[in-house]
Every structure is written in C-alpha cells, then in structure tokens.
Scaffold this motif. Structure first.
Motif, PDB file in Angstrom:
ATOM      1  N   VAL A  86       0.839  -1.205   0.000  1.00 37.02           N
ATOM      2  CA  VAL A  86       0.000   0.000   0.000  1.00 37.02           C
ATOM      3  C   VAL A  86       0.870   1.250   0.000  1.00 37.02           C
ATOM      4  O   VAL A  86       0.462   2.300  -0.527  1.00 37.02           O
ATOM      5  CB  VAL A  86      -0.970  -0.005   1.196  1.00 37.02           C
ATOM      6  CG1 VAL A  86      -1.967  -1.138   1.084  1.00 37.02           C
ATOM      7  CG2 VAL A  86      -0.243  -0.097   2.516  1.00 37.02           C
ATOM      8  N   LYS A  87       2.067   1.157   0.584  1.00 36.52           N
ATOM      9  CA  LYS A  87       2.983   2.299   0.532  1.00 36.52           C
ATOM     10  C   LYS A  87       3.424   2.560  -0.909  1.00 36.52           C
ATOM     11  O   LYS A  87       3.547   3.723  -1.336  1.00 36.52           O
ATOM     12  CB  LYS A  87       4.194   2.013   1.427  1.00 36.52           C
ATOM     13  CG  LYS A  87       5.171   3.192   1.508  1.00 36.52           C
ATOM     14  CD  LYS A  87       6.330   2.855   2.438  1.00 36.52           C
ATOM     15  CE  LYS A  87       7.300   4.036   2.509  1.00 36.52           C
ATOM     16  NZ  LYS A  87       8.449   3.727   3.412  1.00 36.52           N
ATOM     17  N   THR A  88       3.648   1.490  -1.660  1.00 37.67           N
ATOM     18  CA  THR A  88       4.000   1.636  -3.078  1.00 37.67           C
ATOM     19  C   THR A  88       2.880   2.323  -3.841  1.00 37.67           C
ATOM     20  O   THR A  88       3.115   3.212  -4.658  1.00 37.67           O
ATOM     21  CB  THR A  88       4.288   0.259  -3.695  1.00 37.67           C
ATOM     22  OG1 THR A  88       5.372  -0.347  -3.003  1.00 37.67           O
ATOM     23  CG2 THR A  88       4.625   0.388  -5.164  1.00 37.67           C
ATOM     24  N   VAL A  89       1.657   1.919  -3.563  1.00 38.06           N
ATOM     25  CA  VAL A  89       0.507   2.533  -4.234  1.00 38.06           C
ATOM     26  C   VAL A  89       0.398   4.002  -3.867  1.00 38.06           C
ATOM     27  O   VAL A  89       0.178   4.869  -4.735  1.00 38.06           O
ATOM     28  CB  VAL A  89      -0.791   1.791  -3.865  1.00 38.06           C
ATOM     29  CG1 VAL A  89      -2.011   2.492  -4.462  1.00 38.06           C
ATOM     30  CG2 VAL A  89      -0.739   0.355  -4.356  1.00 38.06           C
ATOM     31  N   ALA A  90       0.559   4.319  -2.587  1.00 36.36           N
ATOM     32  CA  ALA A  90       0.425   5.701  -2.139  1.00 36.36           C
ATOM     33  C   ALA A  90       1.500   6.602  -2.731  1.00 36.36           C
ATOM     34  O   ALA A  90       1.257   7.777  -3.024  1.00 36.36           O
ATOM     35  CB  ALA A  90       0.480   5.759  -0.610  1.00 36.36           C
ATOM     36  N   SER A  91       2.685   6.049  -2.918  1.00 37.03           N
ATOM     37  CA  SER A  91       3.788   6.880  -3.426  1.00 37.03           C
ATOM     38  C   SER A  91       3.770   7.008  -4.941  1.00 37.03           C
ATOM     39  O   SER A  91       4.159   8.054  -5.473  1.00 37.03           O
ATOM     40  CB  SER A  91       5.122   6.293  -2.972  1.00 37.03           C
ATOM     41  OG  SER A  91       5.285   4.975  -3.489  1.00 37.03           O
ATOM     42  N   ARG A  92       3.331   5.993  -5.652  1.00 33.45           N
ATOM     43  CA  ARG A  92       3.407   6.005  -7.112  1.00 33.45           C
ATOM     44  C   ARG A  92       2.072   6.311  -7.811  1.00 33.45           C
ATOM     45  O   ARG A  92       2.059   6.939  -8.856  1.00 33.45           O
ATOM     46  CB  ARG A  92       3.902   4.645  -7.613  1.00 33.45           C
ATOM     47  CG  ARG A  92       5.306   4.302  -7.201  1.00 33.45           C
ATOM     48  CD  ARG A  92       5.728   2.972  -7.800  1.00 33.45           C
ATOM     49  NE  ARG A  92       7.085   2.614  -7.425  1.00 33.45           N
ATOM     50  CZ  ARG A  92       7.684   1.485  -7.807  1.00 33.45           C
ATOM     51  NH1 ARG A  92       7.018   0.619  -8.563  1.00 33.45           N
ATOM     52  NH2 ARG A  92       8.912   1.216  -7.427  1.00 33.45           N
ATOM     53  N   ARG A 110       5.743   6.043 -18.766  1.00 34.03           N
ATOM     54  CA  ARG A 110       4.876   5.134 -18.048  1.00 34.03           C
ATOM     55  C   ARG A 110       5.278   5.111 -16.580  1.00 34.03           C
ATOM     56  O   ARG A 110       6.454   5.262 -16.246  1.00 34.03           O
ATOM     57  CB  ARG A 110       4.998   3.720 -18.615  1.00 34.03           C
ATOM     58  CG  ARG A 110       4.481   3.571 -20.037  1.00 34.03           C
ATOM     59  CD  ARG A 110       3.007   3.427 -20.033  1.00 34.03           C
ATOM     60  NE  ARG A 110       2.517   2.931 -21.322  1.00 34.03           N
ATOM     61  CZ  ARG A 110       1.264   2.691 -21.576  1.00 34.03           C
ATOM     62  NH1 ARG A 110       0.336   2.911 -20.664  1.00 34.03           N
ATOM     63  NH2 ARG A 110       0.888   2.226 -22.767  1.00 34.03           N
ATOM     64  N   PRO A 111       4.329   4.923 -15.655  1.00 32.83           N
ATOM     65  CA  PRO A 111       4.725   4.764 -14.256  1.00 32.83           C
ATOM     66  C   PRO A 111       5.477   3.460 -14.081  1.00 32.83           C
ATOM     67  O   PRO A 111       5.246   2.502 -14.811  1.00 32.83           O
ATOM     68  CB  PRO A 111       3.377   4.735 -13.520  1.00 32.83           C
ATOM     69  CG  PRO A 111       2.407   4.295 -14.548  1.00 32.83           C
ATOM     70  CD  PRO A 111       2.911   4.855 -15.841  1.00 32.83           C
ATOM     71  N   PRO A 112       6.419   3.416 -13.155  1.00 33.42           N
ATOM     72  CA  PRO A 112       7.187   2.170 -12.967  1.00 33.42           C
ATOM     73  C   PRO A 112       6.277   1.044 -12.506  1.00 33.42           C
ATOM     74  O   PRO A 112       5.316   1.276 -11.777  1.00 33.42           O
ATOM     75  CB  PRO A 112       8.206   2.547 -11.876  1.00 33.42           C
ATOM     76  CG  PRO A 112       7.581   3.708 -11.164  1.00 33.42           C
ATOM     77  CD  PRO A 112       6.798   4.461 -12.189  1.00 33.42           C
ATOM     78  N   PRO A 113       6.550  -0.157 -12.955  1.00 32.27           N
ATOM     79  CA  PRO A 113       5.709  -1.296 -12.558  1.00 32.27           C
ATOM     80  C   PRO A 113       5.912  -1.640 -11.103  1.00 32.27           C
ATOM     81  O   PRO A 113       6.969  -1.365 -10.524  1.00 32.27           O
ATOM     82  CB  PRO A 113       6.203  -2.418 -13.478  1.00 32.27           C
ATOM     83  CG  PRO A 113       7.618  -2.060 -13.784  1.00 32.27           C
ATOM     84  CD  PRO A 113       7.651  -0.549 -13.837  1.00 32.27           C
ATOM     85  N   PRO A 114       4.907  -2.234 -10.485  1.00 30.10           N
ATOM     86  CA  PRO A 114       5.066  -2.641  -9.087  1.00 30.10           C
ATOM     87  C   PRO A 114       5.972  -3.847  -8.971  1.00 30.10           C
ATOM     88  O   PRO A 114       6.242  -4.542  -9.936  1.00 30.10           O
ATOM     89  CB  PRO A 114       3.629  -2.988  -8.672  1.00 30.10           C
ATOM     90  CG  PRO A 114       3.001  -3.450  -9.944  1.00 30.10           C
ATOM     91  CD  PRO A 114       3.622  -2.591 -11.021  1.00 30.10           C
TER      92      PRO A 114
END
Length: 917
Positions: free
Chosen positions: A364-370, A824-828
């Motif tokens: 969820v931190k990855t989602v919030a930041s990206r 493109r946004p970086p992939p998770p």
C-alpha cells in the motif's frame, strides 16, 4: 465575478464527474460535496446585505472559497470512495443503408411474390435495428445492451444467407477507433471495410464496452448490484476474448488499435479481474472466512498482474489504464496478505502474521507513493498499520515469535470464481431470425448447381428422344414414306403432304419464320450494348484508380480495382463468349432455312398450285391391295405410336420435381458442409433412372421398326413400275416432306433463340446492376480515401503552415512535435504470490469458406443456344433446350451444339481494401 467563478467550478466538477470519457471511471459518492456546492451557490443570494454594503467584494470572495472547498471535497471522495473500476468507451459508426443493396439481391435472386415481399420487409427491419443499435447514444442500461446483442445475433444469422464481399454484395462499414480522440486537423482514426465480419466485430466490441459501463453503474453495496456487476464484467470479458480469437480471420486486414488482438486480449483480462474483485467484495461484505477471502483477493491480484504485463510495453490503451492496473494488483495483493495474516493469528503463527502485515504495508505504501493520483489507499493503509502495530506490540511483549522473510512464507492459494462468458449466438433472449425462411448461401449455391445438373439430365433425355424422332423422320422422308403409299394414283397430292402444307400455312408460313429471323440481330445488339456498357463502367473506374495510385503511391492503400474486378471480368468474358456462340447458332439456322426455303414456299401455295408443281406419273393402282403395302402401312403406324409415346414420356420427364433444399440443409447442419455432387447425383439417379430405361427401350423399338420399314420399302420399290417421271415425282415429294420437318425444326430453333436472347437480357441487366453497385461503392470509398490522403499530405512537416501564420504558433507546434511522450509509471514489484498463471494457448480458429465450385457434368447433347450458370451468389442460369440438328442414314452426322456449357473459372481470393478517410 461570481458568475465567472461559478462557471469555472461547475466545469471542473463536470470534468471529474465525466471521467468515463477517458476510459476509466471512479466509483464514488459525491453527495456531501454536492451539498456543499449547493450551499456555496446559495450564498450568493443569502449573504446579508450588511456584508454586501460594507465590502462589495466579500460576497464574491465567500462564494469562491466555498466553491473551491466543494471542488476539493468532491475530489477527495473521487479518490477515497471504494476502488477504481475500468470501463471501455463505445466505438462510433457511420450510417450505412442496408435496404437498397440487400433488396436488390432479394429481387434478383427470388421470384416476385409473397416470399420476396417478406424478405424485403425483413431487410427494412434489419436496417431499423442497426439504426437503433448504432445510430443514437445508448443509455447505460441492460435494455440498450439487449438491442446491441439482438443486432449482433441478426448479423450472425444473415451472414450465411447473403454473399457479402467486395465483388458481390458490397457494403462498406466505417468505424472509428474507440480510444483515439483525434486531432485538430486529421480527425480520429477510422477504418472502412466491405466485410460483414468487421461489422460483427465492432458491434460485439460495443456490446462488451456497454456491458463494462453498465457494470460500473451498479450499486456495489447491495447483493443485486454485486451479482449484476459480476455478470456484466464476465460478459464483457467473453466478448473481448471472442474478438481476440476471431478478428484477424474476420478482417483479413490490419485492424485499428482498439480491436487488435493485443488490445482486446488485455481488456478481456481486465474485465475478468474486475469480476473477480467483485466476488472479493461480496465475500468481504458477507464476512466469509478469511482464508477464502484471501484466496479470492490473491486470484484477483493475479488477473490484474496478467493484464498489467500484457499492456505494459504496448501503447494500445490510454495511459491512465496502466497505473490503475498496477495499483489494483498491489491493493488486491495487500488484501490477500491482510486476510491471510488474520488466519495466521488464529493459528497462533504470530511471526507469520507480522511478516504478512509488513508485506501488505509495503504494497500500500508503493501505491500511495506512485499511484496516489489515481487510487487512494488511505483507509486500507490505516487498517493494515493498526493491525501491524498491535501485532508487533503483542509479539514483542508476549509471544516473541520469529518473523520470517516474505520469500519463506507459504504461498496463498487462489480461488477463481469467475469465467469469461462464452459467445455463442444467439446472445439475446428476444432474438428472432428475420430471415428464418431464407436458406444459407451454401444451400443456395448447391441448389443452383443441382438445378443445372437436373436441367442437363432432362435435356439429355429429351434431346435423345428428339434426335431419335428426327432420325426417324429423316429416314422416312428419304424413303418418301408415307407419301409413296398415298400416291399410288400418280396424279393427286398425297394426303400426308397436303396435311403438312396446311400445318405450315396455319403456323404463318414464310412470313412468320422470316420475322423471327429479322428480330434476332436486334436482340443480339441490345445484349451486346448492355454487356459493353457494364464492362465500360469497370474500365473507367479502374483507370481512375490507377491514376490515383500512380499519383499517391503507397498512400493509396486499397485493393487495386484491377484485382477486385477479375471475377467480374471473367464473368463478362463468359457472357461475350456465349453471345459469340449464339451468333454462330443463328448462322446455322439461317443456312438451314436457305436450303429448304424454296420447298417451304411451295408448301405455302394453294393446293391447285402445289398439285400443278408436282410431276405426274403412271398409276400404280395394282399395288393398292398388295400385302407389301399393307405390311408397310402397319409398320409406319407402329412408328407413329412410338413417337406419340415419346411425347408423353417427355411431358412426364419435365414434370418431375423434388425439393433438394431440405436435403442440403440437413447435410449442412450435420456435417457443416455440403457435398453437392454426391447428393445431387444420387438423387437424380433415383428420380430419372426409370425414365432413362424407358428412353432406351423406345430407341431399341424404333431401331427394329426402321429396319423392317427399310426392308419392306425395298420390296415395295421393286414391285412399282419405275420410270423417269415417277422418279422425279418421288424426289419432289421427298423434298416437300423434308421441307416440312425443317420448317418445324427451324421455327422451334428461332423461338428458342428469341427466348434465349430475352432471358439473357434479364441476366445481363442483373450483371450490369452488380457492376454498377460495386463501381458506386468504389467511388464512394475513393472519395473518402482521397479526402484522407489530402489531409495527411497537408499535415506533413514540409507543408504544415498554421492558419494564423505566426512564429509563436509554428514554434509551439514544432516543440509539441519534438516533445517526448509521457513516461509510463514504474511497474510494481511482483512477489511469488502474484506470479501469473500460464498464458492462454492461442486459439485455433477454424477458417470457414465456401467449397470450390463443382465442375459441371458433361452433356450428351447441348441446347441450340449456349447455356451459362450464374456467378456464385446469384441464382440465374440460361434456358436449357435440345439439339435441333438431327440426322439420318446417308445424311451428314448429327450437328453437335457449338455452345458447350461453360462455368466461370474459380478466381483467386481477393484482399479487402483498407481506406482510412
């Protein structure tokens, strides 16, 4: 000022509320924001007059502050309320008139009557259905989806019943790319193809897109809404998957980006993932066991991962889709870890609980930041962090369990509760086939070939009998029978000759036959003019196409007219060959008429003149009571009986009927194809086998009787007193008898020729209409393509000049052109739990097509005028007849028809065109 601020705020809110125009829509509740907006608007009328008087700008300031507050409040709810679901925009189609071309085909194929009228009314209903499905905006409701599905079902049903192709029934369908928003000058990308498969593909795409939009509108807080959303997402997934498997074979051309296999394959995975997420939400709301919820979430994460991978390196979807997929993968993975941690806590595996919560927190931190711009995970993040804090505190003070590495954790299982809906027409519950009584094209073509085989069989049997009759008449005429038996007095007209003379006069004599001969050249000229005009239309359009192709080179990317018209030119060449051979047949008939013209004219004269023209001979009354004469008359009577039996047999053969369409339909339903030759030959053998045996028996009986007649005549001649006068009289009588037979045959030939030319005129008019239709369609396509090419040329860098002609605008355009595309946004980061399932194996879509045309059976005896089987898709065929040029012993051999049956050569498959106006 207030009005300006109000307009700006409403525009901003409308922009957010209309986010479905950029392919994905947020599911949100904006009730509080709307209330705040209404309160801010009411402030413009409720603010106290004191404030207004003290500070005139205070009211505008207050309204502005409250509008901005409402804007951010709504934006918060857009991002915070539940999850983001993706929907697909509809493709737009240009208007197409189905009535005119389909009605033309119906009137050309089916005879006038109740059946034809019913089919034309069905064509009009189909046209109305297309306008309802594609000619107006559709509400996001199941009733609108029902209309699209009904139209798709009708297309599937009608595809096999009309010859849709570039060079037969040419209908051009134009569709725009669903994801392309166009440009200021070039417009949006669109593709026009003369392919019903293309129309079906685009309609099914719209059905899938509308299903995704309807699913998005469901209330996910209720069981009914969740069930409906899952149903529509699975339908959309199945439709997109069906397009992926069939689009290339349906188009035979590079499709637009929105319906390319890569794009629709990705959309199918996205819809399946969203359906799985809906089941996760249902399980969560029903408070099912955490182990089950974790498996559902993990499967959803897996689906989102597959979709993300498929479109990560392709620019086939709007740029907003990729970050949403990446975020949804992480969110579903985090939910799976969260619920699995609860299960671990229940099993007192406290270290595992902490490890899973830590992994969920990282996700969820990855989602919030990206991806914070697209999806808010604040609520989920707070829930995970609270659980993680509590778990760490308990473990630190009480349990002291070792926290394992994420890679060492046991994989979370998966539970797929969704499946793409299979696309098996009919998809609509209200579907009724408008053309239920119309047989498929494969059956129509098989029926046309069967009718030709049947006509050949009938002509062979009838022609054989008529040849035998002509042979019999020729032999009798050469023996001067029965006139020789009737002319024993030697000075009166024989009764048979008198009867023949009266028959010729009753039929019109020389005048009728000469009028028929004079009419033939006019009929021939009319047919030649129709054929020449038809081919000239093709020549003119092909010449224009060649000029434009040489001018624009590779930009003129459509099928060359020369390639497209090859089947039509082959058909026209066959028509020209038929006319040339018909001219030869006319010449043969004229020569035969010239040969017997003098004797025919003599038979047309009054009885006194005819009697005077006959040489007199010595009487032979002594033979009247002889046995030879009696035997000879008996044999001639039996021959007449044989000839009369043939007339009845001919009527029986022509009256035989059998409906082969049922047999062909059964074969098509059972085997998926029709072996026309085997079925037709077997059925014709059953129908005409007994008649063939009877014809052969009649021929054998005639052969025996003619042998006896010749022997009896030889004895009769030896008994007659012969002299030169008697020989001259007998020779004239022979010529008169032969002239009568020739008159009957020539008249029949000329009437057949007249009917042949008149029937051919109707066929050539249909051919002309077919040429006219395809030329008109090509001209329409040419005009659109020409506009597109001109626009593309005007947009090339060397020719681009903006209307304002300012340095600033030109510089700006150059900078925009050189600007790199957005990254493109970086992939998770994918974990072992999110490993994607093996990809679906490629689908082996069977290629369908009509079987190659069967070679026509050989004809024992052709008609006097050439025959011609219609071009596949049009059930017209030339009239069939019999060979009029019979012979007899001592005469030249029987004349064979100079016009053998000719079937159009099978053409190589042609490529559809690819205009981009």
């Amino acid at each position: 000022m207030a009005k300006c601020l109000l307009a700006i705020s409403v525009f901003l809110i409308w922009t957010l509320a209309s986010s479905d125009k950029i392919c994905y829509i947020y599911k949100y509740s904006t009730l509080s924001g709307i209330r705040l907006l209404r309160f801010s608007l009411s402030a413009s009328t409720t603010t106290s007059s004191d404030v207004s008087q003290q500070n005139p700008g205070s009211r505008e300031s207050l309204v502005f502050v409250r509008l901005i507050a409402s804007f951010y409040f709504i934006r918060y709810f857009l991002r915070a309320e539940m999850a983001t679901f993706i929907s697909v925009p509809l493709k737009k189609s240009s208007e197409v008139d189905l009535v005119k071309p389909l009605s033309k085909f119906v009137t050309a194929t089916y005879p006038a009557g109740e059946e034809q009228g019913e089919y034309i009314r069905s064509v009009e209903e189909l046209n109305k259905l297309r306008k309802s499905a594609l000619g107006r905006p559709l509400d996001k409701h199941e009733s609108s989806l029902e209309i699209l599905l009904r139209y798709y079902d009708q297309l599937c049903a009608v595809e096999a019943k009309f010859p849709f192709s570039e060079n037969q029934l040419c209908l051009t369908f134009t569709w725009k790319d669903a994801f392309d928003k166009g440009s200021l000058f070039g417009g949006s990308v669109k593709l026009a193809l003369a392919s019903l498969g293309y129309e079906k593909t685009c309609v099914l795409f719209n059905a899938a897109a509308l299903a995704s939009q309807i699913a998005l509108e469901q209330n996910l807080d209720s069981d009914e809404g969740l069930k409906a959303a899952a149903k529509f997402y699975q339908l959309a997934s199945g439709a997109f998957g069906h397009i992926k498997d069939t689009v290339l074979s349906a188009l035979n051309r590079e499709p637009t980006m929105d319906i390319s296999p890569e794009t629709v394959g990705t959309l199918s995975l996205i819809m399946l993932a969203q359906a799985q997420e809906v089941f996760f939400l249902k399980a969560t709301s029903d408070k099912m066991k955490d182990g089950i919820i974790a498996k559902l979430a993990n499967q959803a994460a897996d689906f989102y991962s597959d979709a993300f991978k498929q479109c990560q390196y392709k620019e086939n979807l709007p740029k907003e889709v990729l970050p949403v997929l990446a975020a949804k993968h992480c969110i579903m993975q985090a939910n799976a870890e969260l619920h699995q941690s609860i299960l671990a806590k229940q099993k007192k595996h406290f270290g595992e609980e902490i490890a899973r919560l830590q992994h969920a927190a990282e996700l969820v931190k990855t989602v919030a930041s990206r991806y914070d711009e697209y999806v808010s995970v604040k609520e989920l993040s707070d829930k995970i962090n609270r659980a993680l804090t509590a778990a760490k505190k308990d473990n630190d003070f009480i349990y002291h369990d070792r926290v394992p590495e994420v890679k060492d954790l046991e994989h979370i299982g998966k539970a797929a509760l969704v499946k793409a809906t299979a696309i098996t027409p009919p998809l609509s519950a209200k579907f009724t086939d408008l053309f239920e009584k119309m047989v498929p094209m494969a059956v129509q073509q098989s029926m046309s070939t069967y009718n030709q085989r049947k006509a050949d069989t009938v002509n062979r049997l009838v022609g054989t009998m008529r040849e035998a009759t002509n042979l019999c008449n020729g032999v009798l005429a050469s023996l001067n029978l029965p006139a020789a038996l009737e002319d024993l007095s030697g000075d009166s007209i024989p009764q048979s000759i008198a009867d023949k003379a009266r028959a010729i006069v009753q039929q019109g004599g020389l005048q009728s036959i000469e009028q028929l001969i004079r009419d033939l050249p006019e009929l021939l000229t009319r047919n030649r003019e129709i054929l020449d005009e038809s081919l000239k239309m093709l020549d003119d359009e092909e010449s224009t196409d060649s000029e434009l192709r040489s001018k624009f080179n590779q930009r003129w990317n459509r099928t060359p007219s020369g390639d497209l018209y090859k089947p039509l030119r082959a058909e026209g060449g066959n028509f020209r060959s038929v006319l040339d051979k018909a001219v030869q047949a006319d010449q043969v008939v004229r020569e035969r008429y010239n040969t017997h013209c003098e004797m025919i004219a003599l038979l047309c004269k009054p009885e006194a003149e005819l009697s005077a023209a006959l040489p007199s001979a010595n009487p032979a009354k002594t033979l009247q009571g002889s046995e030879v004469v009696s035997v000879l008359r008996s044999q001639l009577s039996k021959l007449e009986e044989v000839k009369k039996e043939r007339e009845g047999l001919e009527a029986e053969i022509k009256a035989v009927t059998f409906d082969m369409s049922t047999c062909f339909l059964t074969a098509l339903a059972q085997d998926g194809a029709i072996n026309e030759e085997a079925l037709s030959v077997s059925q014709l053998d059953q129908l005409y086998g007994s008649y063939t045996q009877r014809v052969q028996a009649s021929l054998r009986a005639q052969e025996g009787l003619l042998g006896n007649v010749q022997a009896s005549h030889q004895e009769f001649s030896s008994l007659k007193q012969s002299n030169s006068e008697a020989n001259d009289r007998e020779e004239v009588l022979k010529k008169l008898a032969s002239a009568h037979d020739s008159y009957v045959e020539i008249t029949s030939n000329l009437k057949e020729g007249t009917k042949f030319y008149n029937d051919l005129t109707e066929i050539l008019l249909k051919f002309q209409n077919k040429c006219s239709d395809i030329v008109f369609a090509r001209k329409t396509e040419r005009d659109e393509l020409l506009k597109y090419v001109v626009v593309m040329i005007s947009l090339t860098p060397s020719l681009f000049i903006f209307v304002l002609n300012t340095v600033v605008v030109v510089s700006l355009a150059t900078d925009i052109a050189k600007a790199p595309p957005p990254q493109r946004p970086p992939p998770p980061t994918f974990t072992p739990q999110a490993a994607s399932a093996p990809g679906n194996p490629p689908s082996n879509q069977p290629q369908t097509g009509n079987p190659p045309p069967m070679a026509p059976p050989s004809q024992a005896q052709g008609p006097p005028y050439p025959t011609y089987q219609g071009y596949p898709g049009y059930a017209y065929q030339m009239p069939m007849g019999y060979n009029p040029y019979g012979g007899y012993p001592g005469a030249p051999p029987t004349h064979q028809s100079p016009y053998p049956y000719q079937q159009p050569a099978q053409q190589a498959p042609h490529q559809p065109y690819f205009p981009q106006p």
